[in-house]
Design a protein around this motif. Structure first.
Motif, mmCIF file in Angstrom:
data_model
loop_
_atom_site.group_PDB
_atom_site.id
_atom_site.type_symbol
_atom_site.label_atom_id
_atom_site.label_comp_id
_atom_site.label_asym_id
_atom_site.label_seq_id
_atom_site.Cartn_x
_atom_site.Cartn_y
_atom_site.Cartn_z
ATOM 1 N N ILE A 1 35.614 99.214 32.498
ATOM 2 C CA ILE A 1 34.885 100.049 33.456
ATOM 3 C C ILE A 1 35.173 101.527 33.216
ATOM 4 N N ALA A 2 36.432 101.849 32.903
ATOM 5 C CA ALA A 2 36.789 103.253 32.647
ATOM 6 C C ALA A 2 35.996 103.804 31.467
ATOM 7 N N TYR A 3 35.861 103.019 30.409
ATOM 8 C CA TYR A 3 35.130 103.520 29.240
ATOM 9 C C TYR A 3 33.634 103.602 29.509
ATOM 10 N N LEU A 4 33.062 102.529 30.033
ATOM 11 C CA LEU A 4 31.608 102.485 30.214
ATOM 12 C C LEU A 4 31.112 103.539 31.205
ATOM 13 N N ALA B 1 31.978 94.271 32.747
ATOM 14 C CA ALA B 1 33.406 93.995 32.586
ATOM 15 C C ALA B 1 33.724 92.555 32.968
ATOM 16 N N ALA B 2 33.183 92.102 34.090
ATOM 17 C CA ALA B 2 33.424 90.727 34.533
ATOM 18 C C ALA B 2 32.820 89.724 33.563
ATOM 19 N N MET B 3 31.630 90.010 33.061
ATOM 20 C CA MET B 3 30.988 89.106 32.109
ATOM 21 C C MET B 3 31.840 88.948 30.847
ATOM 22 N N LEU B 4 32.369 90.050 30.332
ATOM 23 C CA LEU B 4 33.204 89.991 29.133
ATOM 24 C C LEU B 4 34.468 89.169 29.371
ATOM 25 N N GLU B 5 35.082 89.339 30.535
ATOM 26 C CA GLU B 5 36.315 88.599 30.818
ATOM 27 C C GLU B 5 36.031 87.124 31.088
ATOM 28 N N ILE B 6 34.898 86.793 31.680
ATOM 29 C CA ILE B 6 34.508 85.391 31.837
ATOM 30 C C ILE B 6 34.268 84.771 30.462
ATOM 31 N N ALA B 7 33.635 85.525 29.562
ATOM 32 C CA ALA B 7 33.415 85.043 28.199
ATOM 33 C C ALA B 7 34.747 84.775 27.504
ATOM 34 N N ARG B 8 35.710 85.676 27.701
ATOM 35 C CA ARG B 8 37.037 85.500 27.089
ATOM 36 C C ARG B 8 37.685 84.212 27.585
ATOM 37 N N GLN B 9 37.596 83.966 28.888
ATOM 38 C CA GLN B 9 38.218 82.773 29.462
ATOM 39 C C GLN B 9 37.501 81.496 29.038
#
Length: 473
Positions: A58-61, A302-310
């Motif tokens: 989120i900080a970067y985007l 951000a949430a989508m990326l972390e859900i993908a990681r999990q």
């Protein structure tokens, strides 16, 4: 009674376990507690890592460097590069037309050139907001002192569209074109149409390549129409210059994939574009200001990326997963519409679609807002099991001004997750105001939902009313 005491002691002593046997029993009794403690500690470690990643994304985007991620702008490309690199690090497979990227045309036609100018009584008006040059306008200047309701040769004409019999014309565009031609033949140096009643979106949709007319032709919005329609006005000092330039604007969807060789695919999506510096006049603050878009919608990405990681690290293998970062959300949902029409997977095999849009401002008093619950009869049961200790506001409709709508229209069950809309389309939507723990809470609800549905058959689709209240953008 006194004799019973030693007797009891003897009985107890006779049945006392061997010290080694007691130790084994004690360890066995403690084992669930140890396992539970280890699990809790592991979960806390995972949560800390996820929270750190959410903050990083989120900080970067939403940083100044990305300049508000306006569709088609350099900041959008930087965001697309970041998201695709994150997908690569997670281990997702590229599913775009060029690696992770899928380009699409947002707009192709004409737009006001930088040289456009319109001053009304020495007040500079804003092109695209207060006025729009019509597609057949001439590249030319005009000025004059104009008397209301007195259109004279060799001067600028003001035409009240409400007074025109529109039944004489096949379309509104034809009305404007022919009225402009008539005014030019009668000696008008320019024509300004007011009280038209159309939306600016409709007028902009007319801006395609076409032959220019003989004089400048301008449409003005309702606020300027009120000024020109003022019965107490004596005259108007007008100075203008119109010019249109060709433009082709493209957006980029970013698409990653987990291929489990399953029969069905789940789509998890979020849009990453925002308003830039307000160039498209869809911000709620006047002037050239930076719209960071932390909640809208760096939080969803951000949430989508972390859900993908999990999910990549999980044992959930009964579905494939398509992760899409949409552009063009702020441009009529053009990115999700394009993907639904040009999907990298067969949409008939899609199990369901989950859309994350503005999930970074969870307020416990208002809870998580989830729409689309009526798009499958299975949703209610799954959500009752997935949502714990968090207030939830449900809405049944699969229709709304966000990216799930394109998939609902393809008869795919959808869910739309969002939270509070504070600072919506305002410059104050910044990373420091994100509720990161709340964002993690929404993530966990989505993951638990995917987990609980993993062994189910493909979800049945249900049509819903075309209305959505209380949770839309």
């Amino acid at each position: 009674m006194w004799h019973e005491i030693p007797c009891r002691c003897r009985v107890i002593c006779n049945f006392a376990p061997h010290p080694k046997q007691f130790a084994v029993k004690k360890i066995t009794w403690l084992l669930p507690m140890v396992v539970s403690t280890l699990f809790v500690n592991a979960q806390r470690k995972t949560d800390r890592k996820t929270l750190t990643n959410l903050q990083m994304h989120i900080a970067y985007l939403s940083s100044d460097k990305l300049e508000g991620r306006r569709t088609g702008a350099p900041g959008e490309k930087l965001a697309a590069d970041y998201i695709s690199e994150q997908m690569r690090q997670i281990g997702l497979s590229p599913k775009g037309t060029a690696d992770f990227l899928q380009s699409f045309t947002v707009k192709e036609g004409l737009e006001p050139a930088a040289s456009c100018n319109f001053e009304l009584n020495h007040k500079l008006l804003e092109a695209g907001t207060h006025y729009i040059p019509l597609p057949f306008t001439a590249t030319k200047s005009a000025k004059g002192e104009v008397l209301p309701q007195a259109n004279e040769p060799d001067n600028i004409w003001l035409i009240n569209v409400a007074d025109i019999d529109s039944t004489k014309y096949k379309s509104r565009l034809e009305l404007y074109r022919k009225e402009t031609a008539t005014a030019a033949q009668s000696g008008a140096t320019a024509v300004i149409f007011y009280n038209g009643g159309e939306s600016s979106d409709l007028i902009n949709s007319w801006l395609v390549q076409t032959a220019a007319g003989a004089i400048p032709a301008i449409w003005v919005d309702k606020d300027i129409s009120k000024v020109l329609d003022d019965e107490n006005a004596n005259s108007f000092l007008i100075q203008l210059h119109t010019e249109l330039k060709p433009v082709k604007r493209t957006g980029i969807n970013v698409i990653g994939y987990i291929d489990n060789n399953a029969e069905h695919t789940i789509i998890v999506g979020a849009h990453y574009d925002h308003l830039g510096f307000g160039e498209d006049n869809n911000g709620l603050t006047k002037g050239h200001v930076l719209y960071h878009g932390a909640n809208d919608n760096a939080s969803g990405i951000a949430a989508m990326l972390e859900i993908a990681r999990q999910l990549k690290a999980s044992k959930l293998r009964h579905n494939n997963y398509l992760f899409v970062a949409f552009s063009g959300n702020e441009q009529g949902l053009s990115g999700s519409k394009y993907l639904a029409a040009n999907s990298p997977v067969d949409l008939s095999t899609v199990n369901y679609m989950i859309n994350l849009d503005m999930i970074g401002r969870l307020n416990p008093a208002n809870g998580i807002q989830i729409a689309g619950v009526g798009t499958s009869p299975t949703w209610t049961q799954l959500l009752n099991g997935a949502v714990k200790d968090t207030k939830v506001v449900y809405n049944t409709s699969g229709i709304g001004p966000s990216d799930h709508t394109a998939f609902y229209r393809k008869n795919i069950p959808v869910l739309f997750f969002c939270t509070d809309r504070e600072d919506f389309h305002q410059p104050g939507d910044v990373a420091d105001k994100i509720n990161y723990e709340g964002t993690l809470t929404v993530m966990k609800v989505v993951y638990d939902l995917i987990d609980k549905a993993d062994n189910l058959q493909k979800l049945a689709f249900s049509a819903t009313p075309d209305t959505l209240s209380g949770v839309t953008k």
